[in-house]
Design an enzyme around this catalytic site. Structure first.
Site, PDB file in Angstrom:
ATOM      1  CD  GLU A   1      -2.595  -1.492   2.485  1.00 21.34           C
ATOM      2  OE1 GLU A   1      -2.731  -0.528   3.251  1.00 21.34           O
ATOM      3  OE2 GLU A   1      -3.090  -2.600   2.681  1.00 21.34           O
TER       4      GLU A   1
ATOM      5  CB  CYS B   1      -1.926   7.033   2.112  1.00 21.82           C
ATOM      6  SG  CYS B   1      -3.365   6.423   2.967  1.00 21.82           S
TER       7      CYS B   1
HETATM    8  P1  NAP Z   1       8.546   4.816   4.231  1.00 21.76           P
HETATM    9  O1  NAP Z   1       9.799   5.580   4.399  1.00 21.76           O
HETATM   10  O2  NAP Z   1       8.467   3.858   3.111  1.00 21.76           O
HETATM   11  O3  NAP Z   1       8.310   4.061   5.643  1.00 21.76           O
HETATM   12  C1  NAP Z   1       7.155   3.310   5.919  1.00 21.76           C
HETATM   13  C2  NAP Z   1       7.548   2.099   6.733  1.00 21.76           C
HETATM   14  O4  NAP Z   1       8.353   1.247   5.936  1.00 21.76           O
HETATM   15  C3  NAP Z   1       8.418   2.394   7.968  1.00 21.76           C
HETATM   16  O5  NAP Z   1       8.159   1.423   8.949  1.00 21.76           O
HETATM   17  C4  NAP Z   1       9.819   2.235   7.419  1.00 21.76           C
HETATM   18  O6  NAP Z   1      10.760   1.960   8.399  1.00 21.76           O
HETATM   19  C5  NAP Z   1       9.615   1.044   6.526  1.00 21.76           C
HETATM   20  N1  NAP Z   1      10.560   0.901   5.438  1.00 21.76           N
HETATM   21  C6  NAP Z   1      10.822   1.794   4.445  1.00 21.76           C
HETATM   22  N2  NAP Z   1      11.726   1.282   3.582  1.00 21.76           N
HETATM   23  C7  NAP Z   1      12.041   0.049   4.060  1.00 21.76           C
HETATM   24  C8  NAP Z   1      12.916  -0.962   3.635  1.00 21.76           C
HETATM   25  N3  NAP Z   1      13.671  -0.821   2.545  1.00 21.76           N
HETATM   26  N4  NAP Z   1      12.993  -2.106   4.361  1.00 21.76           N
HETATM   27  C9  NAP Z   1      12.230  -2.244   5.458  1.00 21.76           C
HETATM   28  N5  NAP Z   1      11.387  -1.321   5.925  1.00 21.76           N
HETATM   29  C10 NAP Z   1      11.286  -0.190   5.234  1.00 21.76           C
HETATM   30  O7  NAP Z   1       7.311   5.747   4.105  1.00 21.76           O
HETATM   31  P2  NAP Z   1       7.057   7.108   4.870  1.00 21.76           P
HETATM   32  O8  NAP Z   1       7.592   8.214   4.070  1.00 21.76           O
HETATM   33  O9  NAP Z   1       7.494   6.981   6.277  1.00 21.76           O
HETATM   34  O10 NAP Z   1       5.462   7.117   4.863  1.00 21.76           O
HETATM   35  C11 NAP Z   1       4.754   7.882   3.974  1.00 21.76           C
HETATM   36  C12 NAP Z   1       4.451   7.102   2.704  1.00 21.76           C
HETATM   37  O11 NAP Z   1       3.546   6.063   3.018  1.00 21.76           O
HETATM   38  C13 NAP Z   1       3.762   7.954   1.677  1.00 21.76           C
HETATM   39  O12 NAP Z   1       4.273   7.650   0.409  1.00 21.76           O
HETATM   40  C14 NAP Z   1       2.314   7.519   1.786  1.00 21.76           C
HETATM   41  O13 NAP Z   1       1.563   7.737   0.635  1.00 21.76           O
HETATM   42  C15 NAP Z   1       2.460   6.084   2.102  1.00 21.76           C
HETATM   43  N6  NAP Z   1       1.253   5.557   2.745  1.00 21.76           N
HETATM   44  C16 NAP Z   1       0.405   4.807   1.989  1.00 21.76           C
HETATM   45  C17 NAP Z   1      -0.764   4.314   2.545  1.00 21.76           C
HETATM   46  C18 NAP Z   1      -1.725   3.499   1.712  1.00 21.76           C
HETATM   47  O14 NAP Z   1      -2.656   2.938   2.282  1.00 21.76           O
HETATM   48  N7  NAP Z   1      -1.552   3.403   0.408  1.00 21.76           N
HETATM   49  C19 NAP Z   1      -1.069   4.594   3.881  1.00 21.76           C
HETATM   50  C20 NAP Z   1      -0.186   5.375   4.625  1.00 21.76           C
HETATM   51  C21 NAP Z   1       0.982   5.844   4.039  1.00 21.76           C
HETATM   52  P3  NAP Z   1      11.667   3.137   9.046  1.00 21.76           P
HETATM   53  O15 NAP Z   1      10.739   4.109   9.639  1.00 21.76           O
HETATM   54  O16 NAP Z   1      12.459   2.408  10.073  1.00 21.76           O
HETATM   55  O17 NAP Z   1      12.478   3.716   7.929  1.00 21.76           O
END
Ligand code: NAP
Length: 459
Positions: free
Chosen positions: A230, A264
């Site tokens: 997601e 999101c």
């Molecule tokens: P993010 O950097 O991808 O982080 C989200 C989660 O994934 C965190 O727990 C992060 O851990 C983990 N993560 C990221 N890269 C990883 C990897 N390579 N290996 C393992 N874990 C990994 O995203 P964000 O910027 O914090 O959150 C915002 C994003 O989420 C936006 O793009 C938003 O649109 C999206 N989102 C989508 C939805 C949906 O339902 N489609 C809902 C909510 C948010 P760490 O924090 O430890 O880095």
């Protein structure tokens, strides 16, 4: 040396929490314990698992007064909004309510000669990777149905919101989930990938950025691990000429600015029929100019800081680039003296086009671009001119027209006269770079279980 993660508070930049990251060997051992404990959990009656999850939800509710300021410190949500408990409870309860029906056997034949049916069985161990923006609601979307369906769950929450994973897992255990069946783990990206690549999990649900989703998919390649991804969005709104303009401006500005735009399914671009463009824009400016940006612990604050300074910097860069290319900002900076660092004033941009990053790339912040369109065909083309497809919000009094336009949009959800809301009875899903999979609803249970067919010949 043990690695640690630090949660820097967006309120003042201080270190709010620090936790040791779990080394790979310990993480492997935790996985082994979870997998060993899962069959006994799955063997318990469904009604028991449902009851335990409901009890955990109630326990989270009892601590909401502590959670609300914690959220403000961890990710900047203003305390005046009272946290996320309402949505958290709504989603978990809905999934609990439908569990028996969603997980029931599909009976094909029950005769003297044959018993034939399809049963939904749990995958085994499910890894939930959750983001900080709605840290309770995004996590419970998967945790509740995964546990109810009989899976064990490992939760790797965002480094920005480390207390959330601890609280959720603690509540589940206090409610009766065995320790090894629900575990909160602080993992680095490398450790997470190493575990996935080794086939540690039978299913991974990742909610986060496109880059993160790609890394998870790469790690899982060749393991046949089930994935729910997601990811990001650039959700459009379309205001038709017959829309209730007050409701449209209220709804879309809330969708664009709530949580400092860090939703999101937040509204990031709006297309408005030329005949109502001017009054619509005027109303939006009036609404957004009233926002109060400041310390999220102050009950008067309606907009807190973004979760990290770098997120605010990205939105500033997109906005400045657009202005340099001819866009006009309509919100007066003088109204927001606290703008700076992680604190980012809201902005509405007009005279924008799709050559600008702010209209193409996810902003995930309190900025929205508004463009005029001449008809449905142009609006549809604009809405589809995006790498993302999470939701689209249509404003009209004509439900047939909304359904028709909705049919032509590449999106996971079509809203009419609302936006930025997850209905737990509907499937939360996306297309294009928003990822794939199915969260919540009866389909959420299908994603978190596998079908198993029984073909029993009696004679
Ligand atoms: P993010 O950097 O991808 O982080 C989200 C989660 O994934 C965190 O727990 C992060 O851990 C983990 N993560 C990221 N890269 C990883 C990897 N390579 N290996 C393992 N874990 C990994 O995203 P964000 O910027 O914090 O959150 C915002 C994003 O989420 C936006 O793009 C938003 O649109 C999206 N989102 C989508 C939805 C949906 O339902 N489609 C809902 C909510 C948010 P760490 O924090 O430890 O880095």
């Amino acid at each position: 040396m043990t690695e640690t993660l630090k949660c820097l508070s967006p309120v003042d930049g201080s270190v709010y929490a620090e936790r040791a990251l779990m080394p790979l060997d310990e993480a492997r051992a935790a996985v082994a314990r979870a997998r060993a404990a899962q069959p006994a959990w799955a063997a318990r009656p469904l009604a028991e698992r449902v009851e335990i999850v409901r009890r955990a939800v109630a326990l989270i509710g009892e601590t909401n007064d502590e959670i609300v300021p914690e959220l403000a410190w961890q990710m900047g949500r203003p305390v005046r909004y009272g946290g996320e408990f309402r949505g958290f409870q709504e989603r978990a309860h809905y999934m609990a309510d439908i569990a028996a029906e969603a997980l029931a056997d599909i009976r094909i034949e029950d005769s003297a000669a044959f018993s034939r049916y399809i049963r939904r069985v749990p995958h085994g161990l499910v890894l939930v990777v959750a983001p900080w923006n709605y840290p309770y609601m995004t996590a419970i979307n998967t945790i509740a149905p995964a546990l109810i369906a009989g899976n064990a769950v490992m939760l790797k929450h965002a480094s920005q919101t480390p207390l959330v994973g601890e609280r959720i897992i603690c509540a589940l255990r206090d409610a009766g989930v065995p320790d090894d069946v629900a575990q909160n783990v602080f993992l680095s990206h490398d450790t997470t990938s190493a575990l996935i690549a080794a086939g540690a999990f039978q299913f991974v649900n990742f909610t986060g950025s496109v880059g993160g989703g790609k890394a998870i998919e790469r790690a899982a390649a060749g393991t046949f691990t089930g994935l729910g991804l997601e990811l990001g969005g650039k959700d459009p709104g379309y205001v038709m000429e017959d829309a209730d303009l007050d409701a449209a401006a209220d709804g879309l500005m809330d969708g664009a600015m709530f949580n400092s735009g860090q939703c999101c399914c937040g509204i990031e671009r709006i297309y408005v029929h030329a005949s109502v463009y001017e009054p619509f824009v005027e109303k939006c400016v009036e609404i957004v100019s009233k926002a109060r940006l400041g310390n999220p612990l102050d009950p008067d604050t309606t907009m807190g800081p973004m979760a990290q300074v770098r997120f605010a910097d990205l939105v500033r860069a997109q906005t400045e680039e657009a202005i340099a290319a001819g866009a006009r900002p309509l919100i007066d900076r003088a109204l927001f003296p606290s703008d700076g660092g992680a604190y980012l004033m809201p902005q509405i941009l007009v005279d924008v086009d799709h050559s600008m990053r702010v209209m193409r790339e996810e902003s995930f912040g309190p900025v929205v671009g508004i463009m005029r369109v001449k008809d449905d065909a142009e609006a549809i083309a604009m809405m589809n001119d995006s790498e993302f497809g999470l939701t689209a919000s249509l404003w009209t009094r004509d439900a047939d027209r909304a359904a028709r336009v909705g049919d032509a949009i590449e999106t996971g959800t079509v809203f009419m006269n609302r936006c930025d809301y997850l209905d737990p009875a509907l499937c939360w899903t996306g297309c294009k770079n928003t990822g794939r999979g199915a969260g919540l609803s009866v389909l959420g249970y299908h994603a978190l279980t596998r079908p198993k067919s029984y073909h029993l010949k009696k004679a």
